[in-house]
Write a protein that holds these residues in place. Structure first.
Motif, mmCIF file in Angstrom:
data_model
loop_
_atom_site.group_PDB
_atom_site.id
_atom_site.type_symbol
_atom_site.label_atom_id
_atom_site.label_comp_id
_atom_site.label_asym_id
_atom_site.label_seq_id
_atom_site.Cartn_x
_atom_site.Cartn_y
_atom_site.Cartn_z
ATOM 1 N N ASP A 131 0.824 -1.206 0.000
ATOM 2 C CA ASP A 131 0.000 0.000 0.000
ATOM 3 C C ASP A 131 0.861 1.259 0.000
ATOM 4 O O ASP A 131 1.735 1.443 0.854
ATOM 5 N N ARG A 132 0.615 2.104 -0.974
ATOM 6 C CA ARG A 132 1.192 3.444 -0.999
ATOM 7 C C ARG A 132 0.312 4.264 -1.922
ATOM 8 O O ARG A 132 0.318 4.089 -3.130
ATOM 9 N N SER A 133 -0.477 5.134 -1.334
ATOM 10 C CA SER A 133 -1.426 5.933 -2.103
ATOM 11 C C SER A 133 -0.993 7.388 -2.118
ATOM 12 O O SER A 133 -0.065 7.796 -1.415
ATOM 13 N N LEU A 134 -1.683 8.173 -2.919
ATOM 14 C CA LEU A 134 -1.417 9.607 -2.949
ATOM 15 C C LEU A 134 -1.701 10.233 -1.589
ATOM 16 O O LEU A 134 -1.044 11.208 -1.194
ATOM 17 N N ALA A 135 -2.656 9.673 -0.843
ATOM 18 C CA ALA A 135 -2.918 10.180 0.507
ATOM 19 C C ALA A 135 -1.697 9.986 1.403
ATOM 20 O O ALA A 135 -1.329 10.891 2.161
ATOM 21 N N ASP A 136 -1.064 8.803 1.318
ATOM 22 C CA ASP A 136 0.163 8.577 2.095
ATOM 23 C C ASP A 136 1.199 9.652 1.788
ATOM 24 O O ASP A 136 1.871 10.173 2.685
ATOM 25 N N ILE A 137 1.354 9.950 0.509
ATOM 26 C CA ILE A 137 2.390 10.894 0.096
ATOM 27 C C ILE A 137 2.048 12.310 0.535
ATOM 28 O O ILE A 137 2.893 13.028 1.092
ATOM 29 N N VAL B 180 0.139 13.366 2.925
ATOM 30 C CA VAL B 180 0.043 13.553 4.373
ATOM 31 C C VAL B 180 1.356 13.238 5.079
ATOM 32 O O VAL B 180 1.705 13.890 6.063
ATOM 33 N N ARG B 181 2.145 12.266 4.545
ATOM 34 C CA ARG B 181 3.269 11.748 5.318
ATOM 35 C C ARG B 181 4.637 11.953 4.687
ATOM 36 O O ARG B 181 5.657 11.719 5.339
ATOM 37 N N GLU B 182 4.681 12.345 3.410
ATOM 38 C CA GLU B 182 5.981 12.439 2.755
ATOM 39 C C GLU B 182 6.314 13.905 2.451
ATOM 40 O O GLU B 182 5.811 14.799 3.119
ATOM 41 N N SER B 183 7.175 14.144 1.456
ATOM 42 C CA SER B 183 7.697 15.484 1.213
ATOM 43 C C SER B 183 7.288 16.002 -0.159
ATOM 44 O O SER B 183 6.608 15.318 -0.928
ATOM 45 N N ALA B 184 7.749 17.197 -0.486
ATOM 46 C CA ALA B 184 7.253 17.906 -1.662
ATOM 47 C C ALA B 184 7.593 17.202 -2.967
ATOM 48 O O ALA B 184 6.750 17.121 -3.871
ATOM 49 N N GLU B 185 8.819 16.679 -3.097
ATOM 50 C CA GLU B 185 9.204 16.079 -4.381
ATOM 51 C C GLU B 185 8.356 14.861 -4.730
ATOM 52 O O GLU B 185 7.796 14.792 -5.834
ATOM 53 N N PRO B 186 8.194 13.863 -3.825
ATOM 54 C CA PRO B 186 7.311 12.745 -4.173
ATOM 55 C C PRO B 186 5.854 13.175 -4.313
ATOM 56 O O PRO B 186 5.099 12.562 -5.080
ATOM 57 N N ALA B 187 5.451 14.243 -3.614
ATOM 58 C CA ALA B 187 4.079 14.715 -3.745
ATOM 59 C C ALA B 187 3.830 15.293 -5.138
ATOM 60 O O ALA B 187 2.791 15.029 -5.765
ATOM 61 N N ASP C 157 -6.748 8.455 -1.565
ATOM 62 C CA ASP C 157 -6.464 7.112 -1.058
ATOM 63 C C ASP C 157 -7.045 6.025 -1.948
ATOM 64 O O ASP C 157 -6.897 4.841 -1.645
ATOM 65 N N ASN C 158 -7.682 6.391 -3.057
ATOM 66 C CA ASN C 158 -8.266 5.403 -3.964
ATOM 67 C C ASN C 158 -7.342 5.129 -5.145
ATOM 68 O O ASN C 158 -7.753 5.148 -6.303
ATOM 69 N N ASN C 159 -6.084 4.904 -4.843
ATOM 70 C CA ASN C 159 -5.105 4.646 -5.898
ATOM 71 C C ASN C 159 -3.863 4.003 -5.291
ATOM 72 O O ASN C 159 -3.709 3.949 -4.066
ATOM 73 N N HIS C 160 -3.004 3.530 -6.173
ATOM 74 C CA HIS C 160 -1.710 2.994 -5.766
ATOM 75 C C HIS C 160 -0.636 3.755 -6.525
ATOM 76 O O HIS C 160 -0.729 3.929 -7.739
ATOM 77 N N VAL C 161 0.383 4.233 -5.807
ATOM 78 C CA VAL C 161 1.480 4.981 -6.415
ATOM 79 C C VAL C 161 2.738 4.130 -6.372
ATOM 80 O O VAL C 161 3.195 3.731 -5.293
ATOM 81 N N GLY C 162 3.297 3.841 -7.549
ATOM 82 C CA GLY C 162 4.534 3.089 -7.626
ATOM 83 C C GLY C 162 5.734 3.953 -7.292
ATOM 84 O O GLY C 162 5.639 5.182 -7.196
ATOM 85 N N GLU C 163 6.885 3.318 -7.129
ATOM 86 C CA GLU C 163 8.102 4.051 -6.780
ATOM 87 C C GLU C 163 8.481 5.058 -7.866
ATOM 88 O O GLU C 163 9.117 6.076 -7.584
ATOM 89 N N ASP C 164 8.095 4.782 -9.113
ATOM 90 C CA ASP C 164 8.405 5.710 -10.202
ATOM 91 C C ASP C 164 7.344 6.786 -10.380
ATOM 92 O O ASP C 164 7.423 7.600 -11.303
ATOM 93 N N GLY C 165 6.349 6.808 -9.490
ATOM 94 C CA GLY C 165 5.289 7.812 -9.564
ATOM 95 C C GLY C 165 4.101 7.392 -10.403
ATOM 96 O O GLY C 165 3.119 8.142 -10.481
#
Length: 437
Positions: free
Chosen positions: A150-156, A158-165, A270-278
Motif C-alpha cells: 500500500d502506498r497511495s497519494l494520501a500517504d504521500i 500527508v506523510r511524505e515530502s514535496a518532491e514525491p508529492a 487514497d483510492n489509488n496505488h502509487v509506484g516508486e516511479d510515480g
C-alpha cells in the motif's frame, strides 16, 4: 439477467478429487474471514483466466471496514504471487442482496466496479486501473490484480515530502488521462457490460442538489438563528433566477457528447496505488460511470471535493497539473486547443463546489460545524465542516472569476462568504498539504 460470473467457468472438481480437497482446506482456513465458497471460486476464476490450475493458499485482510471487505489472496500455480478479492458487504442476515437497486447499496456498488474494471481491462489503452480477473455475482465479489504494498497519494500528501508529492500528483493526472483516452467514444461498450446487472441507480444531478438541498438549507437558516448564519436573513434569495440559470448552464455544458468518458467518480487520494516511479493506478470504482471527463480533472482545482483527505495544493500547482493533463490528451491526438476545454473545466469546478455546499452547509451551521476530528490512523486533523464550506465558496468564486457564464454564482458565493465571515470569525482557508508545508 445477472450473470453468475464474468467468464465461463470450467467444470467443478469431482467431490473426491485432490482439487476438491484443496478447495475445502482453503475454505476451512479462510472461512473465518471470507464468506463460504469465495476462496474456492476465486481459484476457479483464476484457473480459467490463466488456462492453468491455480490454488489459494493463504489470506491477508487489507480492509475489513468501509463499504466492502478487501483481502490479498496468496496463490500457487499462477505467474503472480497474489491477487486481491473485494467482497461486497452482507446484510444483517449474512447474505448478499444482489437484487437491491438503491444507489448506495452493496450490489449497485459491486456491479458498477465490476463493469468498470472489466471494461477498462478490455480497451486498447490499459494501465490506469488494476487488471480484472473475474467475479461471482451469487457470492458477491470481484477478483483483481494485486498492485503491491500500500502506498497511495494520501500517504504521500500527508506523510511524505514535496518532491514525491509533485511526482505523485503528476502521475495522478496521467492516470486520469489514460482512463479517459481509453474510453472516449466507447460508452455503448460500457453500457452493454453494465446492463447485464440491470439499470444502474442514478445519482442526483447538480440541479437537483441545488434546488432540493442547498436552497432549503438556506431557507432554514433564514428562518432562525443557527450558529450565527440565521442572523443574516435573505440567504435563500441569493439563489435567484440568474443563479439557477447558471446551474442549468453547468448541466448543459457537462452533457457534451464529445467529452463523455469513463470516470472513476471517487478520485480521492487514497483510492489509488502509487509506484516508486510515480506511476498511479486508480481503484475503488464503486460509483464509476460515463460522464464528463473533466469532472475528474477538477479534483485538482476544487481539491479532492468528496474526500476526507482535504487540504490545499500550493499556488500554481493546480494549473501545472491541468496543463499536464491537457498535453497528454493533445499528444494522443485529441483537440484541446480551443476554449471548450477551459469552459468545461470551469463548469466542473463550480459543479463540485456547489455539490459539497449542498451536502455540508446544514451541518456547518450547527454548533458542531466548527469541530475538527482527529483521524488517529493517519495522525491527521480532518477539516471542520465550516472550513470545507469556506474552501468550496472560494472554489466557486474562483470558477466564476474565470467564466462569465458563472457570474451569478460568483455573486452567490460572495453573499454566503460575507455571511460566514461574520458568523464564523477566524474560519479561513485550509492550509496546504503537509507534504508541501
Amino acid at each position: 439477467m445477472i450473470p453468475p460470473s464474468s467468464k465461463t467457468a470450467p467444470d467443478e472438481p469431482a467431490p473426491d478429487s485432490p482439487a476438491a480437497a484443496e478447495a475445502d482446506q482453503a475454505e476451512t482456513s479462510l472461512g473465518d474471514h471470507l464468506p463460504a465458497g469465495v476462496a474456492a471460486r476465486a481459484a476457479t476464476l483464476l484457473s480459467d483466466h490463466l488456462g492453468s490450475p491455480v490454488r489459494v493458499t493463504g489470506y491477508e485482510p487489507l480492509r475489513v471496514d468501509g463499504h466492502a471487505h478487501v483481502a490479498r489472496l496468496v496463490l500457487a500455480g499462477a505467474p503472480f504471487p497474489s491477487a486481491v478479492v473485494k467482497v461486497a458487504h452482507r446484510g444483517d442476515d449474512g447474505e448478499f442482496d444482489r437484487t437491491s437497486t438503491d444507489f448506495w447499496s452493496p450490489a449497485n456498488r459491486l456491479w458498477n466496479e465490476w463493469s468498470g474494471l472489466e471494461f477498462l481491462s478490455s480497451v486498447p489503452v490499459k494501465g490506469g486501473t488494476p487488471t480484472f480477473y473475474g467475479g461471482d455475482a451469487e457470492l458477491g465479489f470481484i477478483l483483481i490484480e494485486d498492485l503491491g504494498p500500500d502506498r497511495s497519494l494520501a500517504d504521500i500528501l500527508v506523510r511524505e515530502s514535496a518532491e514525491p508529492a509533485r511526482t505523485g500528483m503528476a502521475g495522478y493526472v496521467d492516470a486520469l488521462a489514460r482512463v479517459h483516452l481509453a474510453s472516449f467514444g466507447r460508452d455503448e461498450e460500457y453500457a452493454r457490460l453494465r446492463a447485464r446487472f440491470g439499470t444502474p441507480a442514478p445519482g442526483d444531478s447538480i440541479g437537483q442538489d441545488v434546488r432540493t438541498k442547498l436552497v432549503p438549507a438556506l431557507a432554514d437558516l433564514d428562518a432562525g438563528p443557527c450558529a450565527g448564519l440565521g442572523t443574516h436573513p435573505g440567504l435563500a434569495a441569493a439563489v435567484d433566477d440568474a443563479a439557477l440559470a447558471a446551474v442549468d448552464w453547468i448541466e448543459e455544458t457537462l452533457a457534451a457528447p464529445s467529452w463523455q468518458a469513463y470516470s472513476p467518480n471517487d478520485c480521492c487520494p487514497d483510492n489509488n496505488h502509487v509506484g516508486e516511479d510515480g506511476t498511479v493506478r486508480l481503484f475503488d470504482l464503486e460509483f464509476g460511470s460515463f460522464r464528463h471527463a473533466l469532472l475528474d480533472l477538477a479534483y485538482v482545482r476544487t481539491v479532492m471535493p468528496t474526500c476526507w483527505c482535504v487540504r490545499r495544493l500550493p499556488d500554481g500547482l493546480p494549473d501545472v497539473l491541468v496543463d499536464r493533463y491537457r498535453r497528454r490528451l493533445a499528444e494522443a491526438g485529441r483537440d484541446v486547443s480551443g476554449s471548450d476545454f477551459d469552459t468545461a473545466l470551469d463548469a466542473c469546478q463550480a459543479y463540485w463546489a456547489l455539490q459539497v455546499l449542498s451536502w455540508l452547509l446544514p451541518r456547518a451551521a450547527t454548533a458542531e460545524g466548527a469541530d475538527r476530528r482527529r483521524f488517529d490512523a493517519w495522525a491527521f486533523d480532518l477539516p471542520s465542516h465550516r472550513e470545507l464550506c469556506v474552501l468550496r465558496l472560494d472554489n466557486l468564486a474562483d470558477a466564476a472569476r474565470r467564466q462569465p457564464s458563472l457570474a451569478a454564482l460568483g455573486d452567490l458565493a460572495g453573499t454566503l462568504r460575507a455571511a460566514t465571515r461574520r458568523a464564523w470569525p477566524g474560519v479561513g482557508l485550509l492550509p496546504i498539504y503537509p507534504a508541501f508545508s
